[in-house]
Design an enzyme around this catalytic site. Structure first.
Site, PDB file in Angstrom:
ATOM      1  N   GLY A   1      -8.189  16.087  -1.647  1.00 49.51           N
ATOM      2  CA  GLY A   1      -9.470  16.229  -0.945  1.00 49.51           C
ATOM      3  C   GLY A   1     -10.341  14.988  -1.067  1.00 49.51           C
TER       4      GLY A   1
ATOM      5  N   GLU B   1      -6.888  14.414  10.552  1.00 51.43           N
ATOM      6  CA  GLU B   1      -6.211  13.928   9.339  1.00 51.43           C
ATOM      7  C   GLU B   1      -4.775  14.455   9.303  1.00 51.43           C
ATOM      8  OE1 GLU B   1      -5.900  11.857   7.234  1.00 51.43           O
ATOM      9  OE2 GLU B   1      -6.713  12.298   5.257  1.00 51.43           O
TER      10      GLU B   1
ATOM     11  N   ASP C   1      -4.910  16.676   0.558  1.00 56.29           N
ATOM     12  CA  ASP C   1      -4.190  16.859  -0.698  1.00 56.29           C
ATOM     13  C   ASP C   1      -5.236  17.089  -1.806  1.00 56.29           C
ATOM     14  OD1 ASP C   1      -1.740  16.610  -2.260  1.00 56.29           O
ATOM     15  OD2 ASP C   1      -2.357  14.596  -2.801  1.00 56.29           O
TER      16      ASP C   1
HETATM   17  P1  5GP Z   1      -6.139  13.121  -0.640  1.00 58.83           P
HETATM   18  O1  5GP Z   1      -7.204  12.084  -0.654  1.00 58.83           O
HETATM   19  O2  5GP Z   1      -6.551  14.440  -0.043  1.00 58.83           O
HETATM   20  O3  5GP Z   1      -5.525  13.287  -2.014  1.00 58.83           O
HETATM   21  O4  5GP Z   1      -4.919  12.563   0.179  1.00 58.83           O
HETATM   22  C1  5GP Z   1      -4.974  12.313   1.497  1.00 58.83           C
HETATM   23  C2  5GP Z   1      -3.992  11.251   1.902  1.00 58.83           C
HETATM   24  O5  5GP Z   1      -2.917  11.104   0.964  1.00 58.83           O
HETATM   25  C3  5GP Z   1      -3.338  11.650   3.179  1.00 58.83           C
HETATM   26  O6  5GP Z   1      -4.055  11.146   4.279  1.00 58.83           O
HETATM   27  C4  5GP Z   1      -1.971  11.027   3.071  1.00 58.83           C
HETATM   28  O7  5GP Z   1      -2.014   9.707   3.560  1.00 58.83           O
HETATM   29  C5  5GP Z   1      -1.687  10.974   1.594  1.00 58.83           C
HETATM   30  N1  5GP Z   1      -0.810  12.096   1.188  1.00 58.83           N
HETATM   31  C6  5GP Z   1      -1.143  13.197   0.498  1.00 58.83           C
HETATM   32  N2  5GP Z   1      -0.080  14.008   0.307  1.00 58.83           N
HETATM   33  C7  5GP Z   1       0.957  13.384   0.894  1.00 58.83           C
HETATM   34  C8  5GP Z   1       2.345  13.730   1.070  1.00 58.83           C
HETATM   35  O8  5GP Z   1       2.870  14.769   0.642  1.00 58.83           O
HETATM   36  N3  5GP Z   1       3.090  12.820   1.764  1.00 58.83           N
HETATM   37  C9  5GP Z   1       2.594  11.654   2.258  1.00 58.83           C
HETATM   38  N4  5GP Z   1       3.429  10.874   2.913  1.00 58.83           N
HETATM   39  N5  5GP Z   1       1.302  11.314   2.126  1.00 58.83           N
HETATM   40  C10 5GP Z   1       0.498  12.165   1.459  1.00 58.83           C
END
Ligand code: 5GP
Length: 185
Positions: A111, A105, A109
């Site tokens: 999760g 991955e 962020d």
């Molecule tokens: P989660 O589901 O953990 O909130 O987020 C995961 C996905 O969100 C990551 O695979 C990514 O695509 C996107 N993401 C989370 N934080 C960031 C960030 O700071 N920058 C970018 N470009 N994408 C993010």
């Protein structure tokens, strides 16, 4: 870290946060650990598109074990904010029975993405399931997930580059940039 290098995407100004050489060194160390821990295993890397395409390519070039790689595509972001809902755009197209699966991955962020993918793989009889992420934002976690390998633990600021985008832009950049300032139109 490189100083003084900035890029602009739309109304957002970013500064360099992790330089390409630093990323490369860290990936070498991650690969070395994986090479040591998965020797003799039936190893499958599962790359989460789009964001992890560059990380997956660089990591796998450093894996010296026999292994396979497969891809799934999900989306949850729009702009600099997570929409919260995980959409599976391309699903898993193979069996993983008996494989030691390492999910690759770009960033963990909230999760939610990893939680949703792990749940969807739970009944598929993999020998093991682990997560390897290049970046981790622990302050942002909403759902607990076990992350086995972490490249860099970073603060809660939006990043682009090295596979990560803002509205489709920035994925091609070899360094990782952190949001510095947003103009208000
Ligand atoms: P989660 O589901 O953990 O909130 O987020 C995961 C996905 O969100 C990551 O695979 C990514 O695509 C996107 N993401 C989370 N934080 C960031 C960030 O700071 N920058 C970018 N470009 N994408 C993010």
């Amino acid at each position: 870290m490189k100083d003084g290098q900035e890029i602009v995407i739309g109304l957002h100004r970013f500064e360099v946060y992790l330089a390409a050489q630093e990323i490369e060194k860290r990936i070498e160390a991650l690969a070395e650990t994986i090479n040591a821990e998965y020797a003799g295993k039936k190893l499958l890397f599962l790359s989460i598109l789009n964001g992890s395409f560059m990380f997956t390519a660089d990591l796998l070039k450093k894996i010296s074990l026999p292994c396979e790689v497969s891809f799934v595509k999900v989306s949850s972001y729009s702009g600099t904010d997570s929409s919260g809902a995980i959409k599976e755009l391309i699903g898993l197209d193979r069996e993983i029975v008996g494989y030691d699966v390492v999910i690759v991955e770009d960033i963990v962020d909230t999760g939610r993405t990893m939680d949703s993918i792990c749940k969807s793989l739970k009944d598929k009889q993999a020998a093991s399931l682990s997560i390897c992420t290049l970046l981790d934002k622990p302050e942002r976690r909403e759902v607990e997930v076990q992350v086995k390998y972490i490249g860099f633990s970073i603060p809660d600021r939006f990043v682009v580059g090295y596979g990560l985008d803002l509205d489709g832009f920035g994925r091609n950049l070899p360094d990782i940039y952190q949001l510095k300032h947003t103009e208000h139109a």
